[in-house]
Design a protein around this motif. Structure first.
Motif, PDB file in Angstrom:
ATOM      1  N   ALA A   1       0.745  -1.125  -0.117  1.00 55.18           N
ATOM      2  CA  ALA A   1      -0.005   0.245  -0.118  1.00 55.18           C
ATOM      3  C   ALA A   1       0.946   1.152  -0.045  1.00 55.18           C
ATOM      4  N   GLY A   2       1.904   1.364   0.860  1.00 52.04           N
ATOM      5  CA  GLY A   2       2.768   2.328   0.801  1.00 52.04           C
ATOM      6  C   GLY A   2       3.356   2.624  -0.422  1.00 52.04           C
ATOM      7  N   LEU A   3       3.863   1.554  -1.362  1.00 51.04           N
ATOM      8  CA  LEU A   3       4.419   1.814  -2.511  1.00 51.04           C
ATOM      9  C   LEU A   3       3.683   2.386  -3.608  1.00 51.04           C
ATOM     10  N   SER A   4       2.304   1.955  -3.455  1.00 54.09           N
ATOM     11  CA  SER A   4       1.273   2.383  -4.333  1.00 54.09           C
ATOM     12  C   SER A   4       0.995   3.926  -4.171  1.00 54.09           C
ATOM     13  N   THR A   5       1.249   4.319  -3.170  1.00 54.66           N
ATOM     14  CA  THR A   5       0.995   5.895  -2.830  1.00 54.66           C
ATOM     15  C   THR A   5       2.146   6.669  -3.068  1.00 54.66           C
ATOM     16  N   ALA A   6       3.428   6.027  -3.212  1.00 51.64           N
ATOM     17  CA  ALA A   6       4.636   6.789  -3.285  1.00 51.64           C
ATOM     18  C   ALA A   6       4.696   7.583  -4.617  1.00 51.64           C
ATOM     19  N   ALA A   7       5.870   8.400  -4.969  1.00 49.71           N
ATOM     20  CA  ALA A   7       6.104   8.814  -6.036  1.00 49.71           C
ATOM     21  C   ALA A   7       6.364   7.977  -7.204  1.00 49.71           C
ATOM     22  N   PRO A   8       5.695   8.141  -8.418  1.00 51.32           N
ATOM     23  CA  PRO A   8       5.928   7.153  -9.480  1.00 51.32           C
ATOM     24  C   PRO A   8       7.180   7.131  -9.828  1.00 51.32           C
ATOM     25  N   VAL A   9       7.761   5.889 -10.178  1.00 49.81           N
ATOM     26  CA  VAL A   9       9.065   5.573 -10.642  1.00 49.81           C
ATOM     27  C   VAL A   9       9.004   5.418 -12.113  1.00 49.81           C
ATOM     28  N   GLU A  10       9.675   5.928 -13.140  1.00 56.71           N
ATOM     29  CA  GLU A  10       9.585   5.672 -14.396  1.00 56.71           C
ATOM     30  C   GLU A  10      10.407   4.611 -14.855  1.00 56.71           C
ATOM     31  N   LYS A  11      10.024   3.538 -15.404  1.00 59.06           N
ATOM     32  CA  LYS A  11      10.936   2.258 -15.618  1.00 59.06           C
ATOM     33  C   LYS A  11      11.514   2.379 -16.751  1.00 59.06           C
ATOM     34  N   ARG A  12      13.072   2.307 -16.902  1.00 62.61           N
ATOM     35  CA  ARG A  12      13.738   2.366 -17.843  1.00 62.61           C
ATOM     36  C   ARG A  12      13.863   1.105 -18.663  1.00 62.61           C
ATOM     37  N   ILE A  13      13.741   0.944 -19.776  1.00 63.40           N
ATOM     38  CA  ILE A  13      14.008  -0.234 -20.629  1.00 63.40           C
ATOM     39  C   ILE A  13      15.205  -1.016 -20.660  1.00 63.40           C
ATOM     40  N   ALA A  14      15.053  -2.427 -20.632  1.00 66.51           N
ATOM     41  CA  ALA A  14      16.354  -3.023 -20.623  1.00 66.51           C
ATOM     42  C   ALA A  14      16.986  -2.877 -21.888  1.00 66.51           C
ATOM     43  N   TYR A  15      18.319  -2.639 -21.757  1.00 67.50           N
ATOM     44  CA  TYR A  15      19.139  -2.555 -23.024  1.00 67.50           C
ATOM     45  C   TYR A  15      19.257  -3.979 -23.605  1.00 67.50           C
ATOM     46  N   PRO A  16      19.243  -3.929 -24.930  1.00 67.16           N
ATOM     47  CA  PRO A  16      19.453  -4.945 -25.753  1.00 67.16           C
ATOM     48  C   PRO A  16      21.034  -5.682 -25.476  1.00 67.16           C
ATOM     49  N   ALA A  17      21.156  -6.944 -25.536  1.00 73.60           N
ATOM     50  CA  ALA A  17      22.475  -7.251 -25.611  1.00 73.60           C
ATOM     51  C   ALA A  17      23.128  -7.179 -26.851  1.00 73.60           C
ATOM     52  N   PRO A  18      24.580  -6.783 -26.985  1.00 72.23           N
ATOM     53  CA  PRO A  18      25.381  -6.315 -27.801  1.00 72.23           C
ATOM     54  C   PRO A  18      25.671  -7.415 -28.562  1.00 72.23           C
ATOM     55  N   PRO A  19      26.021  -7.529 -29.826  1.00 76.72           N
ATOM     56  CA  PRO A  19      26.610  -8.448 -30.565  1.00 76.72           C
ATOM     57  C   PRO A  19      27.911  -9.192 -29.893  1.00 76.72           C
ATOM     58  N   GLY A  20      28.001 -10.516 -29.729  1.00 76.55           N
ATOM     59  CA  GLY A  20      28.891 -11.007 -28.981  1.00 76.55           C
ATOM     60  C   GLY A  20      28.531 -11.424 -27.457  1.00 76.55           C
ATOM     61  N   GLY A  21      27.490 -11.074 -26.999  1.00 74.75           N
ATOM     62  CA  GLY A  21      26.877 -11.211 -25.826  1.00 74.75           C
ATOM     63  C   GLY A  21      27.630 -11.123 -24.512  1.00 74.75           C
ATOM     64  N   ASP A  22      27.747 -11.884 -23.784  1.00 75.43           N
ATOM     65  CA  ASP A  22      28.611 -11.701 -22.590  1.00 75.43           C
ATOM     66  C   ASP A  22      30.141 -11.632 -22.706  1.00 75.43           C
ATOM     67  N   GLY A  23      30.509 -11.847 -23.954  1.00 74.97           N
ATOM     68  CA  GLY A  23      32.023 -11.713 -24.077  1.00 74.97           C
ATOM     69  C   GLY A  23      32.368 -10.148 -24.490  1.00 74.97           C
ATOM     70  N   THR A  24      31.351  -9.701 -25.160  1.00 74.54           N
ATOM     71  CA  THR A  24      31.421  -8.364 -25.599  1.00 74.54           C
ATOM     72  C   THR A  24      30.975  -7.368 -24.191  1.00 74.54           C
ATOM     73  N   ILE A  25      30.436  -7.772 -23.545  1.00 79.04           N
ATOM     74  CA  ILE A  25      29.729  -6.957 -22.431  1.00 79.04           C
ATOM     75  C   ILE A  25      31.234  -7.105 -21.285  1.00 79.04           C
ATOM     76  N   LEU A  26      31.789  -7.980 -21.245  1.00 76.15           N
ATOM     77  CA  LEU A  26      33.171  -8.188 -20.332  1.00 76.15           C
ATOM     78  C   LEU A  26      34.064  -7.452 -20.808  1.00 76.15           C
ATOM     79  N   ASN A  27      34.290  -7.411 -22.314  1.00 73.85           N
ATOM     80  CA  ASN A  27      35.459  -6.624 -22.694  1.00 73.85           C
ATOM     81  C   ASN A  27      35.124  -5.103 -22.578  1.00 73.85           C
ATOM     82  N   TYR A  28      33.746  -4.818 -22.692  1.00 72.74           N
ATOM     83  CA  TYR A  28      33.252  -3.387 -22.249  1.00 72.74           C
ATOM     84  C   TYR A  28      33.687  -3.087 -21.034  1.00 72.74           C
ATOM     85  N   ALA A  29      33.153  -3.815 -20.038  1.00 76.47           N
ATOM     86  CA  ALA A  29      33.662  -3.599 -18.724  1.00 76.47           C
ATOM     87  C   ALA A  29      35.078  -3.525 -18.570  1.00 76.47           C
TER      88      ALA A  29
END
Length: 324
Positions: free
Chosen positions: A13-41
């Motif tokens: 109930a408390g969460l339903s009356t709190a200030a609204p939170v805009e949900k940001r979209i999940a970013y699509p995985a890049p070509p190369g998947g997890d390997g690309t993400i690890l090299n990005y990091a």
């Protein structure tokens, strides 16, 4: 921990009356998947490691004390440097173990010229690191990698909070941290890369840079104006934008994406926002977009730029010592 049904009902109930939170979209995985993400990091960790390596070589313990950063600040910086070294070794090792070629350290150019500018840039880089890991998390497929990335993210967040506190800023200025997508982070990181080559080509692009006009005043939400230096001139020459094309400054703060239409002030080269939106605070990112509803990379024409924002009426009263 188990919660009784009554407690869960009250929480909902408390969460339903709190200030609204805009949900940001999940970013699509890049070509190369997890390997690309690890090299990005790994690309980001190499940058941070080199930044602290150079800073600790350029400025002594006495320099930090003279600039107002008393013990144990210098020792804690050394610990942060050690953390970044460890992150580099861990990510490089994980990529090698997976049979994926890891990226390498490049040549970096950092604009810090004294202790204060070094510590200020440290705060920015740590904040970007938090946003990078947070934005990439949903795109990671391997659960083990998700746990490892989350473990690094929380350490980067502690680095950020500590540095912010030492600068006299709130260590936790907003209830949510801000995720950024791959191109947004790559745009920020590429600004510091000035040479070198890597055996790995990341599938990301850098947007045109976005420069904030220097001001001696601190930024306040719902009050301060903001000028993007030569932004209209750049958009006109690069994208064919005309004075009648609606362009929006989109502010990323926490999970919010808040568009404000810009205008062209006298002189005809800049874009300007009359007042920052309400409800933003801390390290805020801003891009210029052709849309006020779709903030995907295809619509971004410049950015991100970074600004430190205070709640309205809570900014320091003294002007910046320098405007550069």
């Amino acid at each position: 921990m188990l919660f009784p049904t009554t407690a869960l009902t009250l929480l909902a109930a408390g969460l339903s009356t709190a200030a609204p939170v805009e949900k940001r979209i999940a970013y699509p995985a890049p070509p190369g998947g997890d390997g690309t993400i690890l090299n990005y990091a790994l690309t980001l960790e190499y940058l941070e490691r080199k930044f602290y390596m150079e800073g600790l070589a350029n400025y002594t313990h006495a320099d930090f004390v003279a600039a107002g950063f008393a013990d144990p600040f210098y020792a804690n910086l050394q610990e942060i440097y050690h953390d970044e070294q460890t992150h580099v070794a861990f990510l490089s090792g994980a990529l090698t173990a997976a049979g994926i070629t890891p990226t390498v350290e490049l040549v970096y150019c950092f604009p810090s010229t004294d202790v204060l500018s070094f510590v200020s840039l440290s705060s920015v880089l740590e904040g970007v690191g938090v946003s990078a890991y947070l934005g990439a998390a949903a795109s990671i497929m391997d659960k083990d990698y998700i746990t490892a990335a989350g473990s690094i993210l929380t350490v980067e967040s502690r680095h950020s909070a500590y540095i912010r506190s030492e600068l006299g800023e709130s260590p936790f200025p907003f209830p949510f941290d801000t995720p950024l997508d791959f191109d947004e982070v790559y745009s920020l990181a590429s600004a510091f890369i000035c040479g070198g080559s890597s055996p790995v080509t990341l599938p990301f692009k850098a947007f045109p840079p976005l420069t904030l006009q220097c001001t001696q005043y601190y930024y306040e939400a719902n009050r301060s104006s903001l000028t993007f230096h030569d932004a209209y001139a750049s958009a006109s020459s690069t994208f064919g934008i005309t004075p009648t094309t609606p362009i929006y400054a989109v502010f990323f703060s926490g999970l919010q994406q808040l568009p404000v239409q810009v205008y062209i002030p006298d002189g005809g080269k800049d874009y300007k926002v009359a007042a920052l939106p309400a409800g933003i605070a801390g390290q805020v990112y801003v891009v210029l977009s052709k849309s006020d509803t779709d903030f995907s990379d295809e619509n971004i024409i410049a950015g991100p730029a970074i600004l430190e924002v205070y709640p309205k009426g809570m900014a320091p009263s003294a002007p910046h010592a320098k405007c550069s």
